[in-house]
Design a protein around this motif. Structure first.
Motif, PDB file in Angstrom:
ATOM      1  N   GLY A 111       0.814  -1.210   0.000  1.00  0.00           N
ATOM      2  CA  GLY A 111       0.000   0.000   0.000  1.00  0.00           C
ATOM      3  C   GLY A 111       0.843   1.253   0.000  1.00  0.00           C
ATOM      4  O   GLY A 111       1.650   1.480  -0.909  1.00  0.00           O
ATOM      5  N   ASP A 112       0.699   2.060   1.044  1.00  0.00           N
ATOM      6  CA  ASP A 112       1.434   3.323   1.149  1.00  0.00           C
ATOM      7  C   ASP A 112       2.628   3.236   2.090  1.00  0.00           C
ATOM      8  O   ASP A 112       3.125   4.251   2.580  1.00  0.00           O
ATOM      9  N   THR A 113       3.084   2.034   2.360  1.00  0.00           N
ATOM     10  CA  THR A 113       4.233   1.837   3.244  1.00  0.00           C
ATOM     11  C   THR A 113       5.316   1.040   2.518  1.00  0.00           C
ATOM     12  O   THR A 113       5.030   0.034   1.882  1.00  0.00           O
ATOM     13  N   ALA A 114       6.544   1.518   2.643  1.00  0.00           N
ATOM     14  CA  ALA A 114       7.693   0.840   2.037  1.00  0.00           C
ATOM     15  C   ALA A 114       8.667   0.416   3.128  1.00  0.00           C
ATOM     16  O   ALA A 114       8.956   1.189   4.047  1.00  0.00           O
ATOM     17  N   LEU A 115       9.149  -0.810   3.031  1.00  0.00           N
ATOM     18  CA  LEU A 115      10.156  -1.342   3.955  1.00  0.00           C
ATOM     19  C   LEU A 115      11.432  -1.562   3.155  1.00  0.00           C
ATOM     20  O   LEU A 115      11.415  -2.255   2.137  1.00  0.00           O
TER      21      LEU A 115
END
Length: 220
Positions: A111-115
């Protein structure tokens, strides 16, 4: 002894044969695959290793370039428009970026989160490693939300060499952890305030030296 086909005219099969030939012709003419686009960095340079790690979610793609800037590393965000065209949106780097960190060695997008893994981070010694969380707001701007490190971080663990993200749960591999690189995987969870905490450390029951548990990950 006669064959039952001896008295059947070939002409009776002609329509079926022509149809089969036409279908085979269409299959032969069709391309094996369609290439949507080829992505390259706007500031591409020798030994950037652009594409060494990739992740996609919807119309957003992450492309890691762990060799960028003396192996400091970076991650490029690409967006696809309604016409199917991809454009580079932004280049992500860590707030505490340093040479040799290898930021972008592993990437995962949910979604709107990057790791983003940086297995060369040196906070607790060479190749201790770290993982960074970036979030996108409603205006499409990306900001660093957190830097994740192992509670028992030590030299050579390669924490962040593999990462996987699903919603508010993150896995971070440390394939060099434990004596002889038996390896481990750390589980982190995010609360309602956007704070991340280490929930568990996973190891194999039959772990041995050089197993490199956590070398690759997937979370669903």
């Amino acid at each position: 002894m006669s064959n039952s086909f001896d008295h059947v005219s070939l002409s009776s099969y002609r329509p079926a044969l022509l149809t089969l030939i036409a279908v085979l012709g269409l299959v032969a003419a069709a391309p094996a695959q369609w290439q949507d686009d080829k992505l390259t960095a706007s500031d591409a340079a020798t030994s950037d290793f652009f594409g060494g790690a990739v992740s996609i979610s919807g119309d957003t793609a992450l492309v890691g370039a762990l060799g960028d800037g003396q192996r400091t590393g970076s991650v490029y965000v690409w967006l696809r428009d309604a016409a199917g065209n991809w454009t580079e949106q932004v280049k992500l780097t860590a707030k505490d970026a340093a040479a040799g960190d290898r930021f972008g060695a592993a990437v995962s997008l949910s979604g709107d989160t990057a790791l983003i893994g940086a297995d060369g981070d040196k906070d607790a010694g060479l190749f201790t490693g770290a993982a960074y969380v970036f979030v996108r707001d409603v205006l499409g701007r990306w900001t660093q939300q957190a830097k994740l490190t192992a509670s028992d971080a030590a030299l050579g663990e390669l924490f962040g060499g593999a990462v996987s993200l699903s919603g508010d749960t993150a896995l971070v591999g440390a394939n060099g952890e434990q004596a002889g690189s038996a390896g481990a995987v750390y589980v982190f969870v995010r609360d309602g305030n956007g704070n991340w905490s280490e929930q568990a450390k996973l190891t194999a029951d039959d772990g041995l030296a050089l197993d490199r548990f956590g070398y690759s990950l997937s979370l669903d």
